[in-house]
Write an enzyme that holds these catalytic residues in place. Structure first.
Site, PDB file in Angstrom:
ATOM      1  N   SER A  20       2.033   5.380   0.400  1.00 25.65           N
ATOM      2  CA  SER A  20       1.982   6.534   1.328  1.00 25.65           C
ATOM      3  C   SER A  20       1.527   6.161   2.729  1.00 25.65           C
ATOM      4  CB  SER A  20       1.025   7.617   0.804  1.00 25.65           C
ATOM      5  OG  SER A  20       1.341   7.951  -0.487  1.00 25.65           O
ATOM      6  N   SER A  72       7.823   3.426  -2.300  1.00 23.81           N
ATOM      7  CA  SER A  72       8.675   4.081  -3.318  1.00 23.81           C
ATOM      8  C   SER A  72      10.101   3.541  -3.255  1.00 23.81           C
ATOM      9  CB  SER A  72       8.747   5.589  -3.130  1.00 23.81           C
ATOM     10  OG  SER A  72       7.642   6.087  -2.493  1.00 23.81           O
ATOM     11  N   PRO A 107       0.835  -1.202   0.000  1.00 23.18           N
ATOM     12  CA  PRO A 107       0.000   0.000   0.000  1.00 23.18           C
ATOM     13  C   PRO A 107       0.876   1.261   0.000  1.00 23.18           C
ATOM     14  CG  PRO A 107      -0.231  -1.205   2.080  1.00 23.18           C
ATOM     15  CD  PRO A 107       0.642  -2.035   1.188  1.00 23.18           C
ATOM     16  N   ASP A 135      14.497   3.530   4.795  1.00 25.56           N
ATOM     17  CA  ASP A 135      13.747   2.751   3.800  1.00 25.56           C
ATOM     18  C   ASP A 135      14.666   2.057   2.797  1.00 25.56           C
ATOM     19  OD1 ASP A 135      11.631   3.859   5.091  1.00 25.56           O
ATOM     20  OD2 ASP A 135      10.580   4.524   3.297  1.00 25.56           O
ATOM     21  N   LEU A 145       5.397   2.138   4.558  1.00 27.42           N
ATOM     22  CA  LEU A 145       5.986   0.815   4.323  1.00 27.42           C
ATOM     23  C   LEU A 145       7.103   0.847   3.273  1.00 27.42           C
ATOM     24  CD1 LEU A 145       2.783  -1.439   4.369  1.00 27.42           C
ATOM     25  CD2 LEU A 145       4.304  -0.871   6.244  1.00 27.42           C
TER      26      LEU A 145
HETATM   27  O1  PMV Z   1       8.198   7.857   6.481  1.00 26.24           O
HETATM   28  P1  PMV Z   1       7.957   6.676   7.360  1.00 26.24           P
HETATM   29  O2  PMV Z   1       6.557   6.557   7.791  1.00 26.24           O
HETATM   30  O3  PMV Z   1       8.539   5.431   6.867  1.00 26.24           O
HETATM   31  O4  PMV Z   1       8.669   6.882   8.776  1.00 26.24           O
HETATM   32  C1  PMV Z   1       9.642   7.747   9.022  1.00 26.24           C
HETATM   33  C2  PMV Z   1      10.260   7.474  10.349  1.00 26.24           C
HETATM   34  C3  PMV Z   1      10.618   8.731  11.099  1.00 26.24           C
HETATM   35  O5  PMV Z   1      11.431   8.341  12.194  1.00 26.24           O
HETATM   36  C4  PMV Z   1       9.372   9.423  11.636  1.00 26.24           C
HETATM   37  C5  PMV Z   1      11.367   9.729  10.230  1.00 26.24           C
HETATM   38  C6  PMV Z   1      12.761   9.303   9.804  1.00 26.24           C
HETATM   39  O6  PMV Z   1      13.267   9.923   8.853  1.00 26.24           O
HETATM   40  O7  PMV Z   1      13.364   8.423  10.418  1.00 26.24           O
END
Ligand code: PMV
Length: 316
Positions: free
Chosen positions: A110, A116, A108, A159, A113
């Protein structure tokens, strides 16, 4: 050739990690898939299967695309195009022939997870393998991070690095350590549900800025860091679940949860070992550690809540 790429969850430490504390992230088997095939022209054809959108470009034009200035009709392709551009430039090749790429995803969008990042990392791997110059993980992760920065303006390594190296990562000060051994073995035995609860009302950067205004945030971050410390030593699901819930309570104090997220966490506590929001919050997803004995009841309760449920495990 087909390349399958994981997505990610943050198990502990979101928001605190922005201030130099630790976070633990895990690659999961909710994947994106890229199919790449040769075409006998110097072109690239991209097909986003889920959106039923296609695009055809000359290979030469790809190499100096200005991503921040793309036409509106190209915006859905921006991570993919930026990943292709950076991979071709990094490999420094003048390809004689192009490719057709078909992109589909179970992740899913935005909701924290890393959908992108998954497409980005998958594209880098697919293009480099396709031209017989497969890149090492260190190169893929760095390129992936550069792509996210170019497209979004700002990015953390969480990510792209988790999705590249897979398994479990400890992140601190924008550096990472892959966690192996008994903790990894323990997590392999865990079954998680990702519950997509509601659309995020705010972007990650807005939520991070909101947290910045909280007076007692450092006290909360220290408590979160203690949870990370304890979690890394845990080898049983009861304790791990309890720590997830404790982390969620602290995220509530940072004002990044919502009533709907709290409601799902509560269900996760009753019918699972524990639960928390994952990622920046403000909506998005909950991760629940499943108690197999009560899994059917858990799913039955969640199904009453108009949410989407994804079963997942760690992906290595
Ligand atoms: O963008 P997300 O939902 O994967 O989460 C970011 C995690 C945070 O700690 C809030 C921000 C970061 O850059 O680490």
């Amino acid at each position: 050739m087909i390349v399958e790429t994981p997505s990610k969850v943050i198990l502990f430490g979101e928001h605190a990690v922005v201030y130099g504390y630790r976070a633990v992230s895990m690659a999961i088997n909710l994947t994106s898939t890229i199919k790449i095939n040769k075409i006998n022209e110097r072109k690239i054809i991209l097909n986003l299967k889920d959106l039923n959108k296609s695009l055809s470009l000359n290979l030469n034009d790809t190499k100096d695309l200005n991503i921040s200035n793309l036409d509106n009709n190209l915006s859905d392709f921006k991570y993919c195009l930026c990943a292709i551009k950076n991979t071709l430039n990094y490999l420094n090749i003048e390809p004689e022939f192009g490719f057709k790429m078909e992109i589909s995803s179970k992740i899913p969008v935005s909701c924290g997870l890393g959908s992108s990042a998954s497409i980005t990392v998958g594209t880098i791997r697919a293009v480099s393998k396709f031209y017989n110059k497969p890149l090492k993980d260190d190169e893929v992760a760095k390129l992936g991070y550069l792509v996210e920065r170019e497209v979004q303006g700002k990015a953390s390594i969480t990510d792209t690095f988790t999705i590249t190296y897979r398994g479990i990562l400890e992140i601190k000060n924008n550096k990472f350590k892959k966690i192996k051994g008994s903790f990894e073995e323990f997590l392999k035995s865990c079954k998680f549900l990702i519950v997509y609860v509601e659309k995020r009302k705010k972007k990650t950067a807005e939520l991070v800025n909101k947290v910045a205004k909280i007076k007692d945030k450092d006290i909360i971050f220290k408590k979160i860091d203690e949870i990370v410390e304890e979690a890394l030593k845990t080898k049983n699901k009861e304790d791990f679940g309890r720590l997830m819930t404790k982390n969620h309570e602290l995220l509530k104090k940072l004002n990044v949860s919502t009533p709907k997220l709290d409601k799902i966490v509560n269900i996760g506590n009753i019918y699972g070992y524990g639960a928390k929001l994952t990622g920046a919050g403000g909506g998005g997803c909950i991760i629940i550690l499943v108690n197999e004995e009560k899994e059917n009841e858990l799913i039955k309760e969640l199904n009453k809540e108009n949410v989407k449920i994804f079963k997942c495990e760690m992906m290595n």
